[in-house]
Design a protein around this motif. Sequence first.
Motif, PDB file in Angstrom:
ATOM      1  N   UNK A 227       0.923  -1.256   0.020  1.00 20.85           N
ATOM      2  CA  UNK A 227       0.005  -0.019  -0.031  1.00 20.85           C
ATOM      3  C   UNK A 227       0.814   1.268   0.023  1.00 20.85           C
ATOM      4  N   UNK A 228       0.451   2.236  -0.506  1.00 20.30           N
ATOM      5  CA  UNK A 228       1.013   3.623  -0.555  1.00 20.30           C
ATOM      6  C   UNK A 228       0.196   4.652  -0.329  1.00 20.30           C
ATOM      7  N   UNK A 229       0.251   5.468   0.688  1.00 23.43           N
ATOM      8  CA  UNK A 229      -0.563   6.474   0.801  1.00 23.43           C
ATOM      9  C   UNK A 229       0.192   7.744   0.849  1.00 23.43           C
ATOM     10  N   UNK A 230      -0.308   8.879   0.267  1.00 22.17           N
ATOM     11  CA  UNK A 230       0.113  10.087   0.187  1.00 22.17           C
ATOM     12  C   UNK A 230      -0.750  10.997   1.124  1.00 22.17           C
ATOM     13  N   UNK A 231      -0.281  11.726   1.913  1.00 20.74           N
ATOM     14  CA  UNK A 231      -0.876  12.807   2.981  1.00 20.74           C
ATOM     15  C   UNK A 231      -0.700  14.086   2.723  1.00 20.74           C
ATOM     16  N   UNK A 232       0.003  14.478   1.587  1.00 20.98           N
ATOM     17  CA  UNK A 232       0.239  15.696   1.272  1.00 20.98           C
ATOM     18  C   UNK A 232       1.462  15.927   0.288  1.00 20.98           C
ATOM     19  N   UNK A 233       1.702  17.085  -0.233  1.00 21.32           N
ATOM     20  CA  UNK A 233       2.888  17.237  -1.233  1.00 21.32           C
ATOM     21  C   UNK A 233       4.274  16.727  -0.414  1.00 21.32           C
ATOM     22  N   UNK A 234       4.801  15.627  -0.990  1.00 17.54           N
ATOM     23  CA  UNK A 234       6.033  15.280  -0.607  1.00 17.54           C
ATOM     24  C   UNK A 234       5.907  14.295   0.557  1.00 17.54           C
ATOM     25  N   UNK A 235       4.673  13.913   0.884  1.00 22.89           N
ATOM     26  CA  UNK A 235       4.635  12.720   2.083  1.00 22.89           C
ATOM     27  C   UNK A 235       3.971  11.622   1.633  1.00 22.89           C
ATOM     28  N   UNK A 297      11.896  17.612   1.572  1.00 22.14           N
ATOM     29  CA  UNK A 297      12.176  18.747   2.191  1.00 22.14           C
ATOM     30  C   UNK A 297      12.790  19.807   1.188  1.00 22.14           C
ATOM     31  N   UNK A 298      11.555  20.414   0.472  1.00 28.27           N
ATOM     32  CA  UNK A 298      11.908  21.279  -0.516  1.00 28.27           C
ATOM     33  C   UNK A 298      12.112  20.557  -1.768  1.00 28.27           C
ATOM     34  N   UNK A 300      14.709  19.743  -3.387  1.00 29.79           N
ATOM     35  CA  UNK A 300      16.168  19.033  -3.465  1.00 29.79           C
ATOM     36  C   UNK A 300      16.499  18.063  -2.251  1.00 29.79           C
ATOM     37  N   UNK A 301      15.873  17.952  -1.369  1.00 26.32           N
ATOM     38  CA  UNK A 301      16.161  16.908  -0.300  1.00 26.32           C
ATOM     39  C   UNK A 301      14.984  16.214   0.139  1.00 26.32           C
ATOM     40  N   UNK A 302      15.322  15.046   0.717  1.00 23.03           N
ATOM     41  CA  UNK A 302      14.188  14.234   1.423  1.00 23.03           C
ATOM     42  C   UNK A 302      14.793  13.388   2.485  1.00 23.03           C
ATOM     43  N   UNK A 303      14.032  13.087   3.558  1.00 25.18           N
ATOM     44  CA  UNK A 303      14.447  12.250   4.386  1.00 25.18           C
ATOM     45  C   UNK A 303      13.569  11.013   4.474  1.00 25.18           C
ATOM     46  N   UNK A 304      14.139   9.624   4.639  1.00 18.56           N
ATOM     47  CA  UNK A 304      13.424   8.384   4.441  1.00 18.56           C
ATOM     48  C   UNK A 304      13.724   7.877   5.772  1.00 18.56           C
ATOM     49  N   UNK A 361      18.773  12.342   1.851  1.00 19.83           N
ATOM     50  CA  UNK A 361      19.152  12.568   0.530  1.00 19.83           C
ATOM     51  C   UNK A 361      19.149  14.113  -0.195  1.00 19.83           C
ATOM     52  N   UNK A 362      19.944  14.346  -1.000  1.00 18.27           N
ATOM     53  CA  UNK A 362      19.589  15.758  -1.633  1.00 18.27           C
ATOM     54  C   UNK A 362      20.841  16.241  -2.492  1.00 18.27           C
ATOM     55  N   UNK A 363      20.539  17.457  -2.953  1.00 15.11           N
ATOM     56  CA  UNK A 363      21.505  17.937  -3.799  1.00 15.11           C
ATOM     57  C   UNK A 363      21.881  19.371  -3.215  1.00 15.11           C
ATOM     58  N   UNK A 364      23.142  19.680  -3.605  1.00 21.37           N
ATOM     59  CA  UNK A 364      23.398  21.109  -3.155  1.00 21.37           C
ATOM     60  C   UNK A 364      24.854  21.617  -3.743  1.00 21.37           C
ATOM     61  N   UNK A 365      25.102  22.880  -3.657  1.00 17.98           N
ATOM     62  CA  UNK A 365      26.565  23.263  -4.113  1.00 17.98           C
ATOM     63  C   UNK A 365      27.104  23.818  -3.200  1.00 17.98           C
ATOM     64  N   UNK A 366      28.291  23.458  -3.070  1.00 16.41           N
ATOM     65  CA  UNK A 366      29.645  23.779  -2.192  1.00 16.41           C
ATOM     66  C   UNK A 366      30.393  23.847  -2.692  1.00 16.41           C
TER      67      UNK A 366
END
Length: 703
Positions: A227-235, A297-298, A300-304, A361-366
Amino acid sequence: MASNLLSPFLARRFPLRTVTLAAVSACGSAHAVEQITITGRPVPALAGVAGFGDVPAAKAPFQTLTLTGASLADAGIESLAGVTALDASVADSYNSPGYWSTLTIRGFTLDNNHNVQRDGLPISAETALLLDNKERIEILKGTSGAQAGTSAPGGLVNLVLKRPRGADQSTLFVGWTERGSWKAAVDVERQLGGSDALGLRLNAATESLEPVLRDAKGQRSLLALSAAARFGPGERLDAEIELSHQSQPSMPGYSMLGPRVPSAREIDPRTNLNNQSWSLPVVFDGTTASLRWTQRLGEDWQVVADAMTQQLRTDDRIAFPFGCSAEGRYDRYCSDGSFDLYDYRSERERRESFAGGLHLDGRGTWGGMAHTLSTGVTWSDFRLHPNTQAYNWAGVGRIDGSVQVDAAPLPTYEADGRHEQSTELYLRDHVELGARTDLWLGLRHSQLQRGYDQSFTTPWVALSHQIDGSLMVYGSWGEGVESAVVPSLRTYTNAGQVLPALRSKQAELGLKLSRKDWSAGLAAFDIRRPATSDFGVCDDADGSCTRGIDGGAHHLGVEATAEGRWGTFGLQGSAMWLRARREGAENPDLNGLVPANVAQRSVRMAASWQPEALPGFTAQASLDYQGPRFVLPDNSARIPGWTTVGLSARYAVNAWGHQWQARAGVDNLFDRQGWRESPYQFSHVYLYPLEPRTFRMSLQATL
């Protein structure tokens, strides 16, 4: 004699594609066929098993293999062991029919407790892993220390589950395999609520097993719900549970007959030596469930966060041939084809696993450079519960299966349990140094509690350069680690002691080419792995030997892959050349020896034809070549190489508003006889024959 026999046994046993659709509508008894041609490139294979996200395999600085459910169905593959037919680097390692699968990659046998994952979390593969709810199988070739902590250096296998895709769809499957195996399966997906709020996917399969191998009737079944449930954008919350069952007698191997390796033509490959009247099936029951929470998280980023539990129960029973006491040989059968036969029963084996992880996980510039980062922590806890086992001499059997003996089922000893825990911290970074040059970094720190404490860090680094839009070159270096303990036997002076971490090291150079209608790859690898030896007499006397690190194994090899399409014809193939040797051992007689059951040449090819006159039809011919393998560790005996040919066909059509696929195939077309593999297990030689010519067919409908 019992002591000599018991100790080893306790060790435990894509280019541009053109797709033509034929749409058929029914009107009375007449049918109108509308032909639609769609030209485009398929979604590229991803190298997710390596842990660097959705990197296309053609752009990744490591060698991976992705086998989709469709490719497995075309090849008639129903178990993990079947993937050995699809890539030259992957081979059998004591793959007994009816038992769990064990693979060799680049000449190293994978550890079923540390080299197999399920959606990225570690599982125990000492069970029957059914594939009906698996979307694909991903294989990483090479040292996997940055991905799995403790693991054998050959590679890593990841089983990716089927999950809801946001569609209302049902797939029905029915198949038949000679001589009377039947399978029926369904895959049903539904979306509930608005905006794809909740998706459900049910996979169910049942199979009656009656293979060409005699005395091996069985059954298996699977029921899985995700099962896959979506509770909002990105959740998103993913949940699933899988129930699996397999019951089938396993097949013990043949062996050397006294001083000689028999020809495979001397035996009937359909004979199962586990054919006593009291023989019982090996039963695998498994319950696996997992949860995964994904939060964006915006942009470019996500937490799993994910967690998984696995509960396995096994009844392992077999009439087991082992040695020849009449001739004083305990590593092979007697010269006249007889052998000592044992009644082995390990009832109610229980394995429990828990694994969890949290990663970002995500992307950034440093520093003016783009970074794709993944960092996190994983936990795992594995328990093998103690149980009572029987391993009793029952009589003398023969390789023609003609002798019946009395059962000897009395339990004789208590098998020890095992408890393993690990905590692992990791960081992976893909750095874009320039427009065409990338740096890849991996670092993993592991802490183990296995009745002892041990910790280590395994690094991995790679540099890749895109020469042009289609050609990439790369180099990599990495480490892997295995943890070893001296057996708790009175014969060892250091019984029960922990050996230093066994660090394997791998260097690899590779070239990848991906063009409009064909692709190719070439990789050269160099793997060094420490080895252990017993120093001293090592007989039945107390403290007669000591186990320690003694040189190592050195595997140097080259892999080549290619895939292309020219008009209506396609070709896909892989080849491996391997130089596997023992080096640096204190005993000079060991140095230069090739490991038993490792073929040092292998080729696998498949050619396909899609005639324009018959849209939706594909014919395929396959070739599988394996070079000679040594039978004994001292290289004094070996089995010859072999080549088999297979034919298959698939016809896909849209008719009556649904999609239909019919498949048919024959494996080992010319009924070639030979020894498929020669595992040296439990200090004993075993020989497994090639499967005889086998026909199969299936029908699949997508509604």
